[in-house]
Design a protein around this motif. Structure first.
Motif, PDB file in Angstrom:
ATOM      1  N   ALA A  30      92.460  68.568   0.783  1.00  0.00           N
ATOM      2  CA  ALA A  30      92.035  69.918   0.418  1.00  0.00           C
ATOM      3  C   ALA A  30      91.097  69.900  -0.792  1.00  0.00           C
ATOM      4  CB  ALA A  30      93.263  70.779   0.116  1.00  0.00           C
ATOM      5  N   GLY A  31      90.921  68.721  -1.392  1.00  0.00           N
ATOM      6  CA  GLY A  31      90.059  68.621  -2.568  1.00  0.00           C
ATOM      7  C   GLY A  31      90.734  69.143  -3.834  1.00  0.00           C
ATOM      8  N   MET A  32      92.050  69.359  -3.781  1.00  0.00           N
ATOM      9  CA  MET A  32      92.762  69.832  -4.980  1.00  0.00           C
ATOM     10  C   MET A  32      93.146  68.669  -5.888  1.00  0.00           C
ATOM     11  SD  MET A  32      95.058  72.882  -3.261  1.00  0.00           S
ATOM     12  CE  MET A  32      95.844  73.376  -4.794  1.00  0.00           C
ATOM     13  N   LEU A  33      93.085  67.459  -5.347  1.00  0.00           N
ATOM     14  CA  LEU A  33      93.276  66.240  -6.136  1.00  0.00           C
ATOM     15  C   LEU A  33      92.180  65.255  -5.728  1.00  0.00           C
ATOM     16  CD1 LEU A  33      97.163  65.715  -5.919  1.00  0.00           C
ATOM     17  CD2 LEU A  33      95.841  66.289  -7.972  1.00  0.00           C
ATOM     18  N   PRO A  34      91.719  64.423  -6.668  1.00  0.00           N
ATOM     19  CA  PRO A  34      90.638  63.488  -6.339  1.00  0.00           C
ATOM     20  C   PRO A  34      91.128  62.304  -5.496  1.00  0.00           C
ATOM     21  CG  PRO A  34      91.363  63.173  -8.607  1.00  0.00           C
ATOM     22  CD  PRO A  34      92.120  64.364  -8.079  1.00  0.00           C
ATOM     23  N   GLY A  35      90.195  61.686  -4.761  1.00  0.00           N
ATOM     24  CA  GLY A  35      90.508  60.466  -4.017  1.00  0.00           C
ATOM     25  C   GLY A  35      91.046  60.762  -2.633  1.00  0.00           C
ATOM     26  N   VAL A  36      91.612  59.726  -2.009  1.00  0.00           N
ATOM     27  CA  VAL A  36      92.085  59.841  -0.634  1.00  0.00           C
ATOM     28  C   VAL A  36      93.165  58.779  -0.411  1.00  0.00           C
ATOM     29  CG1 VAL A  36      90.161  58.367   0.126  1.00  0.00           C
ATOM     30  CG2 VAL A  36      91.294  59.808   1.784  1.00  0.00           C
ATOM     31  N   LEU A  37      94.086  59.079   0.513  1.00  0.00           N
ATOM     32  CA  LEU A  37      95.121  58.109   0.877  1.00  0.00           C
ATOM     33  C   LEU A  37      94.747  57.485   2.210  1.00  0.00           C
ATOM     34  CD1 LEU A  37      97.257  58.023  -1.300  1.00  0.00           C
ATOM     35  CD2 LEU A  37      96.769  60.433  -0.924  1.00  0.00           C
ATOM     36  N   MET A  38      94.501  56.176   2.191  1.00  0.00           N
ATOM     37  CA  MET A  38      94.075  55.490   3.406  1.00  0.00           C
ATOM     38  C   MET A  38      95.249  54.729   4.026  1.00  0.00           C
ATOM     39  SD  MET A  38      90.382  54.068   2.225  1.00  0.00           S
ATOM     40  CE  MET A  38      90.062  53.518   3.900  1.00  0.00           C
ATOM     41  N   ARG A  39      95.000  54.181   5.236  1.00  0.00           N
ATOM     42  CA  ARG A  39      96.006  53.347   5.899  1.00  0.00           C
ATOM     43  C   ARG A  39      96.478  52.233   4.952  1.00  0.00           C
ATOM     44  NH1 ARG A  39      97.353  53.173  11.174  1.00  0.00           N
ATOM     45  NH2 ARG A  39      97.588  55.350  10.601  1.00  0.00           N
ATOM     46  N   ASN A  40      97.777  51.963   4.937  1.00  0.00           N
ATOM     47  CA  ASN A  40      98.325  50.898   4.091  1.00  0.00           C
ATOM     48  C   ASN A  40      97.570  49.599   4.333  1.00  0.00           C
ATOM     49  OD1 ASN A  40     100.257  52.697   3.229  1.00  0.00           O
ATOM     50  ND2 ASN A  40     101.898  51.863   4.517  1.00  0.00           N
ATOM     51  N   ALA A  41      97.316  48.866   3.259  1.00  0.00           N
ATOM     52  CA  ALA A  41      96.539  47.631   3.374  1.00  0.00           C
ATOM     53  C   ALA A  41      97.208  46.651   4.340  1.00  0.00           C
ATOM     54  CB  ALA A  41      96.357  46.995   2.007  1.00  0.00           C
ATOM     55  N   GLY A  42      98.537  46.638   4.376  1.00  0.00           N
ATOM     56  CA  GLY A  42      99.253  45.729   5.268  1.00  0.00           C
ATOM     57  C   GLY A  42      99.379  46.268   6.680  1.00  0.00           C
TER      58      GLY A  42
END
Lengths: 221, 80
Positions: free
Chosen positions: A95-107
């Motif tokens: 929603a753009g209310m917090l910076p960044g993004v959560l991507m698929r777990n590296a593992g």
């Protein structure tokens, strides 16, 4: 102090969140369905975890465009507290209310385990009952918790003290940059975190390390 | 009717663990020439009307508002 829990189709942690808020505040939070375009007055708004819209497109992407989020944005602008846990964190970044993004777990695997969290900033409305550097135990359960932001954003949030929780050395379960587990917005009233503090609030849970987070927010509100 | 294809790909420099896993699987299948794989998404969109300029503007807005997360993704629009 009053709390409201926002529910989207596909969430599955709202009952734990409602139980935690009820137990700690002594009052039932209101529960708001995603299609609502107004939010009842409350001091703290919470988006719990789960898999809104089946994580279709990107985790949190579709929920972040629903009517209730426009209302939440207005409440946040008024200075009300907003907490997003797990899918709630993903929704707040989408929603753009917090910076960044959560991507698929590296593992690439879903991780469901207990991690250790270091309190990086004990000066926020959500963490004032902790001490800086305190190490908490907290469960995580997610597939997309790999925090990413571009280098400039990362420098900015680190410089502003917006990183609130980090996975303790050696316990980063998902490849998050700088071991980031939870952040606040610049104003300090919107927080997102991947771990589940609502699942560690009474001795029957095996610990109460998450309790102070809700106590902090309730007191601040 | 206007038919469009939107392609969303990860920006350069953004780690793509799924692409890496696919790359490893292709190597394991004996495709020894594979140097790198990046995973993306394709959306085929049909739109009412015949105004291509309007469709192009709408499609760009769709990418910015929903189809891509521009923190990590780039997009390209082809109108057929």
């Amino acid at each position: 102090m009053t709390a409201a829990v926002i529910v989207f189709p596909g969430l599955n942690r709202e009952r734990d969140m409602i139980a935690a808020l009820t137990r700690i505040s002594g009052r039932q939070p209101s529960v708001v369905w995603h299609a609502e375009s107004e939010l009842p007055a409350a001091d703290l708004y919470v988006i719990p975890g789960g898999f809104s819209y089946g994580d279709y497109l990107r985790a949190g992407a579709i929920a972040a465009r629903s009517p209730v989020i426009a209302a939440l944005r207005r409440r946040a602008a008024e200075g009300r507290l907003v907490l997003g846990v797990c899918n709630g964190f993903q929704i707040l970044t989408e929603a753009g209310m917090l910076p960044g993004v959560l991507m698929r777990n590296a593992g690439l695997r879903f991780v469901c385990r207990q991690v250790r969290l270091v309190v990086e900033n004990a000066g926020t409305a959500f963490t004032r009952h902790y001490e800086k550097g305190q190490v908490l135990r907290c469960p995580v359960a997610h597939h997309d918790g790999n925090y990413f932001a571009d280098a400039e954003t990362l420098r900015r949030i680190e410089g502003n003290g917006q990183v609130v929780f980090r996975y303790a050395l050696g316990t980063n379960p998902n490849g998050s940059l700088n071991d980031i587990a939870g952040i606040v917005n610049e104003a300090g009233n919107v927080m997102g975190m991947m771990p589940h503090p609502e699942n560690l609030i009474e001795p029957a849970h095996g610990g109460t390390d998450g309790r102070a987070l809700f106590e902090s927010a309730l007191e601040a509100a | 009717m206007i038919r469009a294809r939107v392609t969303v790909t990860l920006k350069n420099g953004v780690l793509d663990p799924q692409g890496k896993a696919i790359e490893g699987a292709l190597s394991a299948l004996g495709f020894g020439d594979v140097a790198a794989v990046r995973q993306g998404k394709v959306f085929d969109i049909e739109m009412e009307g015949s105004d291509r300029a309007r469709a192009a503007a709408e499609l760009k807005a769709m990418c910015e508002k929903l189809l891509a997360n521009t923190v990590i993704e780039d997009y390209a629009v082809e109108i057929g």
